[in-house]
Design a protein around this motif. Structure first.
Motif, short mmCIF file in Angstrom:
data_model
loop_
_atom_site.label_atom_id
_atom_site.label_comp_id
_atom_site.label_asym_id
_atom_site.label_seq_id
_atom_site.Cartn_x
_atom_site.Cartn_y
_atom_site.Cartn_z
N MET A 59 0.85 -1.19 0.00
CA MET A 59 0.00 0.00 0.00
C MET A 59 0.89 1.24 0.00
O MET A 59 1.95 1.26 0.63
CB MET A 59 -0.91 0.02 1.24
CG MET A 59 -1.98 -1.06 1.27
SD MET A 59 -3.01 -0.98 2.77
CE MET A 59 -3.89 0.57 2.50
N ALA A 60 0.48 2.27 -0.70
CA ALA A 60 1.22 3.54 -0.68
C ALA A 60 1.20 4.10 0.74
O ALA A 60 0.18 4.01 1.43
CB ALA A 60 0.58 4.53 -1.65
N PRO A 61 2.32 4.67 1.21
CA PRO A 61 2.38 5.16 2.59
C PRO A 61 1.26 6.13 2.94
O PRO A 61 0.65 6.02 4.01
CB PRO A 61 3.75 5.83 2.67
CG PRO A 61 4.57 5.13 1.64
CD PRO A 61 3.63 4.81 0.52
N ASP A 62 0.98 7.09 2.04
CA ASP A 62 -0.06 8.06 2.36
C ASP A 62 -1.43 7.40 2.40
O ASP A 62 -2.28 7.73 3.25
CB ASP A 62 -0.06 9.21 1.35
CG ASP A 62 -0.21 8.72 -0.08
OD1 ASP A 62 0.08 7.54 -0.35
OD2 ASP A 62 -0.63 9.54 -0.94
N THR A 63 -1.67 6.43 1.53
CA THR A 63 -2.94 5.70 1.53
C THR A 63 -3.10 4.89 2.81
O THR A 63 -4.18 4.85 3.41
CB THR A 63 -3.02 4.77 0.32
OG1 THR A 63 -2.87 5.53 -0.88
CG2 THR A 63 -4.35 4.03 0.28
N MET A 64 -2.01 4.26 3.23
CA MET A 64 -2.04 3.46 4.45
C MET A 64 -2.34 4.33 5.66
O MET A 64 -3.16 3.98 6.52
CB MET A 64 -0.70 2.74 4.63
CG MET A 64 -0.61 1.86 5.87
SD MET A 64 0.88 0.84 5.86
CE MET A 64 2.16 2.11 5.70
N ILE A 65 -1.69 5.49 5.74
CA ILE A 65 -1.91 6.40 6.87
C ILE A 65 -3.34 6.94 6.87
O ILE A 65 -4.00 7.01 7.91
CB ILE A 65 -0.89 7.55 6.83
CG1 ILE A 65 0.53 7.01 7.07
CG2 ILE A 65 -1.23 8.61 7.87
CD1 ILE A 65 1.62 8.03 6.87
N GLU A 66 -3.82 7.31 5.68
CA GLU A 66 -5.19 7.81 5.59
C GLU A 66 -6.20 6.74 5.98
O GLU A 66 -7.19 7.01 6.67
CB GLU A 66 -5.47 8.30 4.17
CG GLU A 66 -4.74 9.58 3.80
CD GLU A 66 -4.95 9.94 2.33
OE1 GLU A 66 -5.71 9.21 1.64
OE2 GLU A 66 -4.35 10.92 1.87
N SER A 67 -5.95 5.52 5.55
CA SER A 67 -6.85 4.42 5.88
C SER A 67 -6.87 4.18 7.38
O SER A 67 -7.95 4.06 7.99
CB SER A 67 -6.40 3.15 5.15
OG SER A 67 -7.20 2.05 5.53
N PHE A 68 -5.70 4.13 8.00
CA PHE A 68 -5.63 3.90 9.44
C PHE A 68 -6.30 5.03 10.21
O PHE A 68 -7.07 4.80 11.15
CB PHE A 68 -4.17 3.75 9.87
CG PHE A 68 -4.00 3.37 11.32
CD1 PHE A 68 -4.04 2.04 11.71
CD2 PHE A 68 -3.82 4.34 12.29
CE1 PHE A 68 -3.90 1.69 13.05
CE2 PHE A 68 -3.68 4.01 13.62
CZ PHE A 68 -3.71 2.67 14.01
N SER A 69 -6.01 6.27 9.82
CA SER A 69 -6.59 7.42 10.51
C SER A 69 -8.11 7.45 10.39
O SER A 69 -8.82 7.78 11.35
CB SER A 69 -6.00 8.73 9.95
OG SER A 69 -4.60 8.76 10.13
N ALA A 70 -8.62 7.11 9.21
CA ALA A 70 -10.07 7.08 9.02
C ALA A 70 -10.71 6.02 9.91
O ALA A 70 -11.78 6.25 10.49
CB ALA A 70 -10.39 6.81 7.55
N GLY A 71 -10.06 4.87 10.02
CA GLY A 71 -10.60 3.82 10.89
C GLY A 71 -10.60 4.23 12.35
O GLY A 71 -11.56 3.96 13.07
N VAL A 72 -9.53 4.90 12.78
CA VAL A 72 -9.46 5.39 14.16
C VAL A 72 -10.57 6.40 14.43
O VAL A 72 -11.30 6.31 15.43
CB VAL A 72 -8.09 6.02 14.45
CG1 VAL A 72 -8.11 6.77 15.78
CG2 VAL A 72 -7.00 4.95 14.47
N GLY A 73 -10.73 7.36 13.53
CA GLY A 73 -11.72 8.41 13.73
C GLY A 73 -13.14 7.88 13.77
O GLY A 73 -13.94 8.24 14.65
N SER A 74 -13.48 7.00 12.84
CA SER A 74 -14.83 6.47 12.80
C SER A 74 -15.12 5.58 13.99
O SER A 74 -16.25 5.56 14.51
CB SER A 74 -15.06 5.70 11.49
OG SER A 74 -14.14 4.64 11.37
N THR A 75 -14.11 4.86 14.47
CA THR A 75 -14.31 3.99 15.63
C THR A 75 -14.53 4.80 16.89
O THR A 75 -15.43 4.51 17.68
CB THR A 75 -13.11 3.05 15.81
OG1 THR A 75 -12.93 2.27 14.63
CG2 THR A 75 -13.32 2.12 16.99
N VAL A 76 -13.72 5.82 17.10
CA VAL A 76 -13.88 6.67 18.28
C VAL A 76 -15.23 7.38 18.25
O VAL A 76 -15.93 7.48 19.26
CB VAL A 76 -12.73 7.69 18.38
CG1 VAL A 76 -13.01 8.70 19.49
CG2 VAL A 76 -11.41 6.99 18.64
#
Length: 521
Positions: A59-76
């Motif tokens: 996965m592209a680094p920026d895509t991976m970071i965006e994906s992880f951040s989106a998952g964190v935000g939606s979960t919280v």
């Protein structure tokens, strides 16, 4: 209904199926090894595991970071608020003495062979708003005292109490595990709550009084004297005062009685409120010290029925919404009203507001003290929130990389039941990491694409199957294992025979209940 990010239309990587399988295995293995072998905190382990997964999946680094951040935000946003509100209710219930009142009222009216059943019922009721560790801390001293006074074997009443707490913790919202599974799978919370309670009743019976009566013959245990409930006050500054300490002597009248008992600064048990009274789950009650300065109000335990109804209020509101969805036509005023009050955030917020009066002000707390209890209940759950959030990020990387879709396709080709797959994945990760939350998060993320092909009842049952798997065979890598061992004064072998087997029975019987409901619905 709680929602998390759905799988993207196109995977965020062009890796082939074999590479994705390797990426998923290495990512999960990284989490397991970091937690079990490296003793790294699960929050960091999940972040690093997501990074391993993303890198191996190219996965592209920026895509991976965006994906992880989106998952964190939606979960919280979806789960974090509910955990926080549930912790506030639990904090008021614990600090006001409401939990003690419920336990003493029920246990005080039964005896003999009915005691294990009563203890299981009380534990299940107390377990609705309280985290497992906090419930153990509140109930175990009562269990020890009841065992001592009634001469009933400790395991005979201790196992039902643990069963009631554990089943509710693993299967019923607003506990973090069930909420994460519901969110990840887009399951209906009210329906899952109702089905979870149906499964919980027979599971508590089998794993509690039935198993407790059996295992008491093979695991003789006596109440540790040091853990029996005492009335000795705590010292200012966090330490415990002995009877001969200067502070203790100053608090006594010339005839030797404790003059300080009941003054401003004492809690409902007569103990001085300090940092020791409200601490992290597993070592004390949840929260922070209550500011008692300037109050002249005497403390009194909340009444039994107001405390019980306060605990049940959020559950009832969410169940009413589920009933309304089945029985009322859309667009009617009654349906809209039930949809509103049964929304999880609204239901739990209503529970907090009611608890402020029934468990706070009615117990003699003033406004600043209620505020202190509510605020003090949040720091202990910070670690849980971070783990859940990081788990949401890990799950979203799994989804965006296309791993979930790959597993879903493989399950279809193998004609493997989604319920069985979710349970097996959760069992494997639970045994490897010792964390029910990590097991729930990972398993729910892997089987999430399968949920899109199921109807509403099956999705709810899938969430419960994952929850059942996350409770399988607690052993030495689980903090709960050591908590039970120390509180009941058991050896490691005795803890495995009792607690580890108890958790396995809960997992298997609960999953059997899931399969049975799947045949009926």
């Amino acid at each position: 209904m709680l929602t998390l990010l759905a799988a993207p239309a196109e995977p965020a990587t062009s890796a082939g199926d074999a590479q994705l399988v390797v990426a998923a295995l290495l990512g999960i293995a990284a989490v397991v090894l970091l937690i079990a072998w490296g003793k790294v905190h699960p929050f960091l382990s999940l972040i690093l595991g997501a990074a391993v997964l993303g890198v191996v999946a190219t996965m592209a680094p920026d895509t991976m970071i965006e994906s992880f951040s989106a998952g964190v935000g939606s979960t919280v946003g979806g789960v974090g608020l509910l955990i926080a509100l549930g912790a506030m209710i639990g904090g008021l219930l614990a600090e006001s003495g409401g939990a003690d009142g419920i336990v003493n009222r029920v246990v005080g009216r039964v005896s003999g062979t009915a005691l294990p059943w009563a203890m299981a019922g009380v534990a299940a009721l107390i377990g609705l708003p309280l985290f497992f560790e906090v419930g153990v801390v509140l109930l175990v001293p009562i269990v020890l005292l009841v065992s001592l006074r009634t001469d009933v074997p400790l395991m005979k009443i201790g196992i039902p109490a643990l069963a009631g707490l554990s089943v509710l913790h693993g299967l019923v919202p607003p506990h973090p595990g069930p909420l994460v599974a519901i969110s990840s799978l887009n399951a209906d919370l009210g329906l899952t709550l109702g089905l979870g309670l149906i499964i919980a009743i027979p599971t508590v019976i089998v794993a509690g009084p039935v198993f407790g009566n059996f295992i008491a013959r093979y695991v003789p245990a006596t109440a540790p004297a040091a853990l029996l409930p005492t009335r000795q006050p705590a010292a200012r500054g966090g330490g415990r005062r002995g009877p001969g300490s200067p502070d203790a002597r100053r608090d006594r009248t010339p005839d030797g009685s404790d003059a300080g008992r009941g003054r401003a600064g004492d809690d409902v048990d007569g103990d001085l409120l300090t940092d020791d009274d409200l601490v992290n789950p597993g070592t004390g009650r949840p929260g922070a010290p209550v500011d008692d300065s300037g109050t002249e109000t005497a403390r009194r335990a909340p009444r039994f029925w107001p405390a019980v109804l306060t605990v049940l209020l959020p559950v009832v509101l969410m169940l009413l919404r589920a009933v309304g969805e089945l029985a009322l036509a859309e667009g009617t005023f009654a349906r809209q009203a039930l949809d509103l009050v049964g929304t999880p955030i609204v239901a739990l917020l209503a529970g907090v507001i009611v608890a402020m009066f029934t468990l706070g002000y009615q117990a003699g707390f003033n406004r600043s003290q209620v505020s202190s209890v509510l605020g003090g209940s949040l720091p202990p759950i910070a670690g849980i929130l971070l783990i859940v959030a990081a788990g949401g990020g890990f799950k979203q990387v799994l989804v965006d990389a296309g791993v979930g879709t790959l597993v879903a396709d493989a399950a279809k080709d193998a004609n493997l039941s989604p319920l069985l797959l979710g349970w097996l994945v959760a069992v494997g990760i639970r045994v490897a990491t010792g964390s029910a939350t990590v097991a729930t998060i990972t398993a729910a993320g892997i089987v999430a694409p399968l949920a899109a092909t199921l109807d509403r009842p099956e999705v709810a049952l899938l969430a419960l199957a994952v929850g059942c798997g996350s409770l399988f065979f607690s052993h030495v890598n689980d903090a709960g294992f050591w908590l039970v061992k120390e509180y009941f004064g058991l050896t490691v072998g005795q803890t495995i025979k009792s607690w580890s087997v108890l958790e396995t029975i809960i997992s298997v019987v609960g999953f059997a209940g899931v399969l049975l409901l799947d045949l009926i619905l």
